[in-house]
Design a protein around this motif. Sequence first.
Motif, short mmCIF file in Angstrom:
data_model
loop_
_atom_site.label_atom_id
_atom_site.label_comp_id
_atom_site.label_asym_id
_atom_site.label_seq_id
_atom_site.Cartn_x
_atom_site.Cartn_y
_atom_site.Cartn_z
N SER A 109 0.83 -1.21 0.00
CA SER A 109 0.00 0.00 0.00
C SER A 109 0.86 1.26 0.00
O SER A 109 0.59 2.20 -0.75
CB SER A 109 -0.93 0.00 1.23
OG SER A 109 -1.78 -1.11 1.22
N THR A 114 -1.31 3.09 -2.91
CA THR A 114 -2.64 2.63 -3.24
C THR A 114 -3.55 2.74 -2.01
O THR A 114 -3.10 3.00 -0.90
CB THR A 114 -2.61 1.16 -3.69
OG1 THR A 114 -2.22 0.33 -2.58
CG2 THR A 114 -1.61 0.96 -4.82
N VAL A 118 -6.34 -2.40 -1.03
CA VAL A 118 -5.64 -3.17 -2.06
C VAL A 118 -4.55 -4.01 -1.42
O VAL A 118 -4.39 -5.20 -1.72
CB VAL A 118 -5.05 -2.23 -3.12
CG1 VAL A 118 -4.28 -3.03 -4.18
CG2 VAL A 118 -6.15 -1.40 -3.79
#
Length: 355
Positions: A109, A114, A118
């Motif tokens: 991440s 992100t 995710v």
Amino acid sequence: MTAPVTTPSPPPAAAPRGLAKRDSQRSLLHRFLARPEVGALVGAIAVYAFFWAVAPSFRPAGSLSLVLYQASTLGLMALPVGLLMIGGEFDLSAGVAVTTSSLAASMFSYQLTTNVWVGVSLALVLSLAIGLFNGIMLVKTKLPSFLVTLGTFLMLQGLNIAITKLITGNVATNDISDMAGFKTAHAVFAADIHIGGVAVKVTVFWWLGFVALGSWMLLRTKFGNWVFAVGGQKDSARAVGVPVARTKIILFMLVGLGAWFVGMHNLFQFNSIQSGTGIGNELLYIVAAVIGGCLLTGGFGSVVGPAIGAFIFGMVSQGIVFAGWDANWFQFFLGLMLLGAMLLNTWVQRQAARR
């Protein structure tokens, strides 16, 4: 010529009411003693009474909340580890697998900027893949699970530290508390729920829910029958059509699922992860399962038992603090509980076997 007169035989004498009642009571007692978690339940009552007496600060509701939190973080892993032990196997990589999962979610991440969900999803796939790897290696090589998962433990331990230093330049991951999706993930994995003015970690409710689900699965489904069968008599189970290899692989993947969940709690509770943590926790998971009545030989145990074992762990770890004792006493109590649980479980099984 007259037919012979037959005298009807008297009905069999009924058992005396007192004797029938004693037989019924004895039957109920044997069924109760045959439960795998009986020894752990007796131990939990004794430990609770002990710390209630010696540590007044152990008694308030807030202290119970801390005990339950400690129990939940251990119990969430003790549950699948206990199921795996009922299936006749061990997983020595469970402790570091928790760290692997949280490191993967955090670094993916942060480094790729992100949404944290995710990274959470990637960590789930990775944790299930580790369980799948352990299960396939076991069934394909026929090696003992002790050796297979010891190898996985060493590999993950090295990868956790090496990859973290390679990517972050440090032995810990970066703080992700300001990233997108953190608040919702924190609410799912690490939130505080206030009940009557007492903050209770959400992991406690997840833990109790998983215990209920796991008990239903073990006692009321075909898969639960398979777990007992492969742990008790693997060859006989295979002869009657039980998918032994598939069952063991699924059990290892359930350990991976537990490692992912606890790893996500650790990440969103502390915002970053030390790459060297988790070593030794696998023994705590096994100890909780053994205290809860899961036999080292497989084929016997329950889901409730490891939950009680985790609760005992929580009471001891927090009770020592509330009593103001040296924290080093915890290891002594842990060993004492393990030996006591094995002796008590042996005695309980012998009592249950008597007729």
